[in-house]
Scaffold this motif. Structure first.
Motif, PDB file in Angstrom:
ATOM      1  N   VAL A   1       3.459  -5.651   3.649  1.00 12.30           N
ATOM      2  CA  VAL A   1       3.621  -4.300   4.143  1.00 12.30           C
ATOM      3  C   VAL A   1       2.888  -4.273   5.576  1.00 12.30           C
ATOM      4  O   VAL A   1       1.687  -4.819   5.488  1.00 12.30           O
ATOM      5  CB  VAL A   1       3.042  -3.207   3.063  1.00 12.30           C
ATOM      6  N   GLU A   2       3.288  -3.455   6.198  1.00 12.86           N
ATOM      7  CA  GLU A   2       2.449  -3.358   7.485  1.00 12.86           C
ATOM      8  C   GLU A   2       2.098  -1.749   7.671  1.00 12.86           C
ATOM      9  O   GLU A   2       2.743  -0.888   7.226  1.00 12.86           O
ATOM     10  CB  GLU A   2       3.567  -3.304   8.748  1.00 12.86           C
ATOM     11  N   VAL A   3       0.979  -1.631   8.316  1.00  8.80           N
ATOM     12  CA  VAL A   3       0.404  -0.218   8.527  1.00  8.80           C
ATOM     13  C   VAL A   3      -0.163  -0.362   9.876  1.00  8.80           C
ATOM     14  O   VAL A   3      -0.198  -1.089  10.645  1.00  8.80           O
ATOM     15  CB  VAL A   3      -1.073   0.092   7.408  1.00  8.80           C
ATOM     16  N   PRO A   4      -0.141   0.927  10.338  1.00  8.91           N
ATOM     17  CA  PRO A   4      -0.332   1.246  11.718  1.00  8.91           C
ATOM     18  C   PRO A   4      -1.903   0.696  12.417  1.00  8.91           C
ATOM     19  O   PRO A   4      -1.661   0.112  13.699  1.00  8.91           O
ATOM     20  CB  PRO A   4      -0.800   2.796  11.982  1.00  8.91           C
ATOM     21  N   GLY A   5      -2.820   0.534  11.564  1.00  7.94           N
ATOM     22  CA  GLY A   5      -4.048  -0.090  12.182  1.00  7.94           C
ATOM     23  C   GLY A   5      -4.924  -0.493  11.101  1.00  7.94           C
ATOM     24  O   GLY A   5      -4.623  -0.460  10.097  1.00  7.94           O
ATOM     25  N   ALA A   6      -6.155  -0.950  11.781  1.00  6.08           N
ATOM     26  CA  ALA A   6      -7.095  -1.777  10.926  1.00  6.08           C
ATOM     27  C   ALA A   6      -7.563  -0.965   9.644  1.00  6.08           C
ATOM     28  O   ALA A   6      -7.786  -1.111   8.529  1.00  6.08           O
ATOM     29  CB  ALA A   6      -8.190  -2.451  11.496  1.00  6.08           C
ATOM     30  N   LEU A   7      -7.899   0.458  10.184  1.00  3.51           N
ATOM     31  CA  LEU A   7      -8.482   1.447   9.327  1.00  3.51           C
ATOM     32  C   LEU A   7      -7.511   1.912   7.958  1.00  3.51           C
ATOM     33  O   LEU A   7      -7.967   2.330   7.096  1.00  3.51           O
ATOM     34  CB  LEU A   7      -8.791   2.699  10.209  1.00  3.51           C
ATOM     35  N   GLU A   8      -6.216   1.661   8.224  1.00  6.41           N
ATOM     36  CA  GLU A   8      -5.261   1.981   7.190  1.00  6.41           C
ATOM     37  C   GLU A   8      -5.053   0.942   6.305  1.00  6.41           C
ATOM     38  O   GLU A   8      -4.655   1.161   5.006  1.00  6.41           O
ATOM     39  CB  GLU A   8      -3.808   2.338   7.788  1.00  6.41           C
ATOM     40  N   ILE A   9      -5.770  -0.343   6.610  1.00 10.61           N
ATOM     41  CA  ILE A   9      -5.757  -1.450   5.668  1.00 10.61           C
ATOM     42  C   ILE A   9      -6.142  -1.273   4.314  1.00 10.61           C
ATOM     43  O   ILE A   9      -5.308  -1.344   3.443  1.00 10.61           O
ATOM     44  CB  ILE A   9      -5.865  -2.736   6.291  1.00 10.61           C
ATOM     45  N   PRO A  10      -7.407  -0.922   4.065  1.00  8.43           N
ATOM     46  CA  PRO A  10      -7.981  -0.684   3.048  1.00  8.43           C
ATOM     47  C   PRO A  10      -7.259   0.378   2.079  1.00  8.43           C
ATOM     48  O   PRO A  10      -7.221   0.303   0.769  1.00  8.43           O
ATOM     49  CB  PRO A  10      -9.393   0.016   3.116  1.00  8.43           C
ATOM     50  N   THR A  11      -6.740   1.396   2.588  1.00 10.69           N
ATOM     51  CA  THR A  11      -6.022   2.779   2.031  1.00 10.69           C
ATOM     52  C   THR A  11      -4.698   1.839   1.481  1.00 10.69           C
ATOM     53  O   THR A  11      -4.480   2.236   0.201  1.00 10.69           O
ATOM     54  CB  THR A  11      -5.665   3.779   3.039  1.00 10.69           C
ATOM     55  N   ALA A  12      -4.218   0.941   2.075  1.00 13.26           N
ATOM     56  CA  ALA A  12      -2.733   0.738   1.545  1.00 13.26           C
ATOM     57  C   ALA A  12      -3.253  -0.331   0.108  1.00 13.26           C
ATOM     58  O   ALA A  12      -2.466  -0.468  -0.567  1.00 13.26           O
ATOM     59  CB  ALA A  12      -1.961  -0.099   2.728  1.00 13.26           C
ATOM     60  N   VAL A  13      -4.203  -1.175   0.657  1.00 11.21           N
ATOM     61  CA  VAL A  13      -4.594  -2.142  -0.526  1.00 11.21           C
ATOM     62  C   VAL A  13      -5.014  -1.239  -1.778  1.00 11.21           C
ATOM     63  O   VAL A  13      -4.576  -1.764  -2.855  1.00 11.21           O
ATOM     64  CB  VAL A  13      -5.752  -2.963  -0.031  1.00 11.21           C
ATOM     65  N   GLY A  14      -5.548  -0.294  -1.572  1.00 11.86           N
ATOM     66  CA  GLY A  14      -6.190   0.480  -2.758  1.00 11.86           C
ATOM     67  C   GLY A  14      -4.935   1.121  -3.449  1.00 11.86           C
ATOM     68  O   GLY A  14      -4.718   1.149  -4.873  1.00 11.86           O
ATOM     69  N   MET A  15      -4.000   1.886  -2.612  1.00  6.20           N
ATOM     70  CA  MET A  15      -2.679   2.126  -3.233  1.00  6.20           C
ATOM     71  C   MET A  15      -1.865   1.012  -3.929  1.00  6.20           C
ATOM     72  O   MET A  15      -1.349   1.341  -5.160  1.00  6.20           O
ATOM     73  CB  MET A  15      -1.746   2.870  -2.014  1.00  6.20           C
ATOM     74  N   ALA A  16      -1.800  -0.166  -3.405  1.00  6.09           N
ATOM     75  CA  ALA A  16      -1.127  -1.242  -3.837  1.00  6.09           C
ATOM     76  C   ALA A  16      -1.783  -1.606  -5.338  1.00  6.09           C
ATOM     77  O   ALA A  16      -1.050  -2.040  -6.173  1.00  6.09           O
ATOM     78  CB  ALA A  16      -0.817  -2.381  -2.879  1.00  6.09           C
ATOM     79  N   PHE A  17      -3.020  -1.612  -5.207  1.00  5.98           N
ATOM     80  CA  PHE A  17      -3.797  -2.031  -6.386  1.00  5.98           C
ATOM     81  C   PHE A  17      -3.782  -1.067  -7.579  1.00  5.98           C
ATOM     82  O   PHE A  17      -3.329  -1.680  -8.814  1.00  5.98           O
ATOM     83  CB  PHE A  17      -5.273  -2.133  -5.871  1.00  5.98           C
ATOM     84  N   ARG A  18      -3.613   0.055  -7.247  1.00  9.15           N
ATOM     85  CA  ARG A  18      -3.323   0.937  -8.338  1.00  9.15           C
ATOM     86  C   ARG A  18      -1.962   0.975  -8.960  1.00  9.15           C
ATOM     87  O   ARG A  18      -1.669   1.253 -10.133  1.00  9.15           O
ATOM     88  CB  ARG A  18      -3.758   2.379  -7.808  1.00  9.15           C
ATOM     89  N   SER A  19      -1.173   0.448  -8.187  1.00 10.61           N
ATOM     90  CA  SER A  19       0.341   0.412  -8.518  1.00 10.61           C
ATOM     91  C   SER A  19       0.405  -0.959  -9.788  1.00 10.61           C
ATOM     92  O   SER A  19       1.296  -0.741 -10.473  1.00 10.61           O
ATOM     93  CB  SER A  19       1.169   0.050  -7.381  1.00 10.61           C
ATOM     94  N   GLY A  20      -0.490  -1.741  -9.753  1.00 10.80           N
ATOM     95  CA  GLY A  20      -0.597  -2.866 -10.748  1.00 10.80           C
ATOM     96  C   GLY A  20       0.564  -3.913 -10.554  1.00 10.80           C
ATOM     97  O   GLY A  20       0.843  -4.692 -11.541  1.00 10.80           O
ATOM     98  N   ARG A  21       1.161  -3.903  -9.403  1.00 14.27           N
ATOM     99  CA  ARG A  21       2.287  -5.192  -9.096  1.00 14.27           C
ATOM    100  C   ARG A  21       1.621  -6.209  -8.517  1.00 14.27           C
ATOM    101  O   ARG A  21       2.489  -7.268  -8.430  1.00 14.27           O
ATOM    102  CB  ARG A  21       3.206  -4.305  -8.087  1.00 14.27           C
ATOM    103  N   TYR A  22       0.319  -6.293  -7.939  1.00 19.08           N
ATOM    104  CA  TYR A  22      -0.116  -7.616  -7.492  1.00 19.08           C
ATOM    105  C   TYR A  22      -1.150  -7.829  -7.887  1.00 19.08           C
ATOM    106  O   TYR A  22      -2.112  -7.141  -8.492  1.00 19.08           O
ATOM    107  CB  TYR A  22      -0.280  -7.180  -5.819  1.00 19.08           C
ATOM    108  N   ASP A  23      -1.449  -9.264  -7.858  1.00 21.99           N
ATOM    109  CA  ASP A  23      -2.691  -9.951  -8.354  1.00 21.99           C
ATOM    110  C   ASP A  23      -3.723 -10.023  -7.398  1.00 21.99           C
ATOM    111  O   ASP A  23      -4.931  -9.924  -7.720  1.00 21.99           O
ATOM    112  CB  ASP A  23      -2.377 -11.276  -8.971  1.00 21.99           C
TER     113      ASP A  23
END
Length: 181
Positions: free
Chosen positions: A54-76
């Motif tokens: 998944v791509e995000v606009p910048g480095a500051l958005e990376i943790p937010t995207a990781v947190g969202m994906a973590f909460r989805s439970g789809r990834y290890d």
């Protein structure tokens, strides 16, 4: 300044169950992040793990995207890939510090992730660190995520046969003279 320091890299962990990783990439410096992603893909392939992107606009958005994906439970686990090159303003310090701090906080919450956000002084330093045939920081970030996944799986298995004060967990390989830990 070049260093003669030798670096030790752990062998990739052995993972008994399939692993699904998500690379969260901020492609602002696309040539750098493409090289890092190639290294991360090669490491994931070597470990038998799948790697989504998944791509995000910048480095500051990376943790937010990781947190969202973590909460989805789809990834290890997760591989953060980005590059911040020092410019003329203090924005560099903010982006480096805040993205790193946010990823660290996610890790402390149990998110298995490898931080591959480069923080460098110039494009040349970024290229050296991103090159899969060189420092391969993308591959290193994927390996870090894989090691944390292996550790999390090991700890969640609840080994009761080991004394906590004396147990050595070595997931990357066996101790000399002993079987696999």
């Amino acid at each position: 300044m070049a260093s003669n320091t030798q670096h030790h890299e752990l062998a990739l962990p052995r993972l008994d169950a399939p692993v699904r990783l998500l690379a969260v990439v901020a492609p602002y410096y696309k040539d750098v992040t493409d090289a890092m992603l190639a290294g991360a893909r090669a490491t994931a392939d070597a470990a038998g793990a799948s790697l989504d992107l998944v791509e995000v606009p910048g480095a500051l958005e990376i943790p937010t995207a990781v947190g969202m994906a973590f909460r989805s439970g789809r990834y290890d686990g997760f591989v953060a890939i980005g590059c911040v090159i020092r410019g003329e303003t203090t924005h560099y310090d903010t982006v480096c510090n805040d993205s790193s701090r946010a990823l660290t906080l996610l890790g402390l919450q149990g998110v298995c992730l490898g931080n591959g956000i480069l923080t460098v002084e110039n494009p040349g330093q970024a290229q050296v660190r991103a090159d899969p045939a060189g420092q391969n920081k993308g591959g290193g970030a994927a390996a870090a995520a894989l090691h944390l996944i292996a550790l999390a799986r090991h700890l969640s298995a609840g080994r009761k046969d080991a004394a906590p004060d004396h147990d050595v967990i070595r997931l990357a390989g066996a101790l000399e003279g002993q079987g696999r830990a």
